[in-house]
Structure formats: structure tokens, C-alpha cells
Design a protein around this motif. Structure first.
Motif, PDB file in Angstrom:
ATOM      1  N   SER A 198      57.023  12.824   5.065  1.00 44.98           N
ATOM      2  CA  SER A 198      56.863  13.696   3.908  1.00 44.98           C
ATOM      3  C   SER A 198      58.204  14.265   3.510  1.00 44.98           C
ATOM      4  O   SER A 198      59.186  14.193   4.256  1.00 44.98           O
ATOM      5  N   ALA A 199      58.247  14.857   2.318  1.00 43.91           N
ATOM      6  CA  ALA A 199      59.489  15.446   1.828  1.00 43.91           C
ATOM      7  C   ALA A 199      59.946  16.580   2.741  1.00 43.91           C
ATOM      8  O   ALA A 199      61.148  16.777   2.944  1.00 43.91           O
ATOM      9  N   GLU A 200      58.965  17.303   3.312  1.00 42.67           N
ATOM     10  CA  GLU A 200      59.315  18.408   4.203  1.00 42.67           C
ATOM     11  C   GLU A 200      60.123  17.916   5.397  1.00 42.67           C
ATOM     12  O   GLU A 200      61.014  18.609   5.901  1.00 42.67           O
ATOM     13  N   SER A 201      59.849  16.705   5.828  1.00 40.08           N
ATOM     14  CA  SER A 201      60.525  16.172   7.001  1.00 40.08           C
ATOM     15  C   SER A 201      61.993  15.836   6.745  1.00 40.08           C
ATOM     16  O   SER A 201      62.739  15.541   7.682  1.00 40.08           O
ATOM     17  N   GLN A 202      62.415  15.896   5.498  1.00 46.20           N
ATOM     18  CA  GLN A 202      63.819  15.632   5.204  1.00 46.20           C
ATOM     19  C   GLN A 202      64.735  16.677   5.844  1.00 46.20           C
ATOM     20  O   GLN A 202      65.926  16.435   6.029  1.00 46.20           O
ATOM     21  N   VAL A 203      64.160  17.815   6.221  1.00 44.71           N
ATOM     22  CA  VAL A 203      64.967  18.829   6.902  1.00 44.71           C
ATOM     23  C   VAL A 203      65.510  18.286   8.215  1.00 44.71           C
ATOM     24  O   VAL A 203      66.613  18.656   8.641  1.00 44.71           O
ATOM     25  N   LEU A 217      59.637   9.391   9.257  1.00 43.50           N
ATOM     26  CA  LEU A 217      59.465  10.612   8.486  1.00 43.50           C
ATOM     27  C   LEU A 217      58.413  10.364   7.415  1.00 43.50           C
ATOM     28  O   LEU A 217      58.504   9.417   6.644  1.00 43.50           O
ATOM     29  N   LEU A 226      66.518  15.220   8.715  1.00 45.00           N
ATOM     30  CA  LEU A 226      67.692  14.429   8.366  1.00 45.00           C
ATOM     31  C   LEU A 226      68.874  15.299   7.959  1.00 45.00           C
ATOM     32  O   LEU A 226      70.025  14.989   8.289  1.00 45.00           O
ATOM     33  N   THR A 227      68.590  16.389   7.259  1.00 42.72           N
ATOM     34  CA  THR A 227      69.711  17.229   6.815  1.00 42.72           C
ATOM     35  C   THR A 227      70.427  17.860   7.997  1.00 42.72           C
ATOM     36  O   THR A 227      71.656  17.961   8.006  1.00 42.72           O
ATOM     37  N   ALA A 277      67.400  19.692  14.521  1.00 43.72           N
ATOM     38  CA  ALA A 277      66.707  18.518  13.998  1.00 43.72           C
ATOM     39  C   ALA A 277      65.542  18.133  14.900  1.00 43.72           C
ATOM     40  O   ALA A 277      64.438  17.827  14.435  1.00 43.72           O
TER      41      ALA A 277
END
Length: 230
Positions: free
Chosen positions: A213-218, A211, A220-221, A189
Motif C-alpha cells: 500500500s501507499a502507506e508502506s512507502q514509509v 509492499l 522505503l523512505t 524502516a
């Protein structure tokens, strides 16, 4: 009998922290099979010597160990023995990963380490959901974390995620290995958070980061995986 005795002596030497003795024992074993037709025994001896060199863990040892793993894999193939193929493929990948981490100029070895882990993963899947698959997932994550560019980081992290997910039933009952997974998930992370900061997708705020952008959700995952991977 002598070969099995050597394995026991090697193990005892390793437990005592006597790396020099372990290396010497395994060099003798390699020499014993050098000019024989016992190819599988020779390959096993080469693998064991590589393992003892990795435990001693100097840069020169890691280079020699990688060479020995390559030689052993000529006979420890997937079709002959998935378990032995997994052992030597994983050993090769670990040695190369350590080299990449210790010596930046060794990063050209990344492709070979990646290929070795693909082979280890194929063998681990044949062996079932167990320790082999979990250890391969851990090695994939470790290689991702020393990758020199974001493309390899993304590629290897996806493979690590998939392997961790496949190994989940085993990891659920292994708290020590589960803790290793959690630590690697946090490190992954942070690696992606750092990457996001470099590319502008994570915006700095007065008290931290947001965060962006959607890419930054990685990010969080992977953080969520460290808490509740299943």
C-alpha cells in the motif's frame, strides 16, 4: 572554582569508568548548594548528578536522574539559557527513554519524554544547526523505536525525520553521527515493516515481503535515508 574542579574530577572519574566516584562527587556538589541562594549553581549540580547516575545506569538510577533533571529544569529554563535548557531537557528524555526500554510498565512516561524532546528541540533550534539539533533528532528516533503503539511511532518518526533534515548540513561533516543516523533509519524502516506486517499492508511472499500500500512507502523512505539522506 570548586564547582569547576568538581566537573573536571567527575569527567576524569567517568573516563576511568569509576561511576561510583563520579556519583559521590556530584552528590557532594548538590549538598554544597542545597541551602544556598545560588539556584543556578544548584541546578547545574543537580544536572551533573543526573548525568553521572545515567552513566551508572541502573533502573533506580534512571528514576533518580529523571527527578533531578526535572528539578534542574525549574531554573535551567529556555529564557535563562537555551543551552542549559537543552542539556537538561535532552537528559530527561534520554533517562525516560531508557526506563521505557528496560521496564514495560514505565511506558506511561512516554508523554513526558515526548514533551522533554519538544523542549529540547525548541532550544536546539535557537542554538542553530549543529550538534544539539542532531542529538535531539537521534533521541526522537530512539524514543519512537520504544513507543508502545503505532500512533506514537508515526508521530515521533515524523519529528525525527524533520529534525534529521534540519541537521543535515552538520551531519554531512560528521561521519560518526551520520552512521548513527543511518543505523536508526534502518531500524525505523524495520519497525514500520513489522507494523505493516501486523496490519496486512505488507504481504508475505515465498522469498520475502512485498509492499502492499501507499502507506508502506514509509519503509522505503527510511531505507533510502540510511543510504543517502541528503
Amino acid at each position: 572554582i570548586r564547582s569547576n574542579a568538581n566537573v573536571c574530577e567527575d569527567r576524569i572519574a567517568s573516563l576511568r569508568g569509576d561511576a561510583e566516584h563520579a556519583v559521590a562527587l556530584n552528590r557532594e556538589q548538590v549538598a554544597r548548594f542545597e541551602d544556598t541562594e545560588l539556584r543556578l549553581d544548584h541546578a547545574k549540580a543537580q544536572h551533573n548528578l543526573a548525568e553521572s547516575l545515567c552513566r551508572r545506569n541502573t533502573a533506580g538510577d534512571l528514576v533518580d536522574a529523571a527527578s533531578l533533571y526535572r528539578q534542574a529544569l525549574k531554573h535551567r529554563t529556555l529564557s535563562v539559557s537555551p543551552r542549559h535548557h537543552w542539556e537538561s531537557s535532552l537528559g530527561l528524555a534520554r533517562a525516560l527513554t531508557d526506563l521505557i526500554q528496560e521496564e514495560p510498565e514505565a511506558r506511561y512516561r512516554l508523554a513526558e519524554a515526548h514533551a522533554a524532546l519538544r523542549n529540547a528541540l525548541d532550544a536546539a533550534r535557537l542554538l542553530g544547526i549543529g550538534e544539539e539539533l542532531a542529538l535531539t533528532a537521534i533521541s526522537l528516533a530512539n524514543l519512537a523505536l520504544v513507543a508502545p503503539d503505532d500512533a506514537y511511532l508515526r508521530k515521533l518518526s515524523r519529528k525525527a525525520w524533520r529534525a534529521f533534515s534540519e541537521a543535515a548540513p552538520y551531519l554531512l561533516l560528521r561521519p560518526t553521527m551520520r552512521m548513527t543516523e543511518a543505523v536508526l533509519a534502518v531500524r525505523m524502516a524495520f519497525a514500520f515493516a513489522n507494523l505493516g506486517g501486523q496490519t496486512g499492508v505488507i504481504a508475505p511472499l515465498a522469498r520475502g515481503y512485498a509492499l502492499g500500500s501507499a502507506e508502506s512507502q514509509v519503509v522505503l523512505t527510511w531505507l533510502l535515508r540510511s543510504e543517502a539522506p541528503y
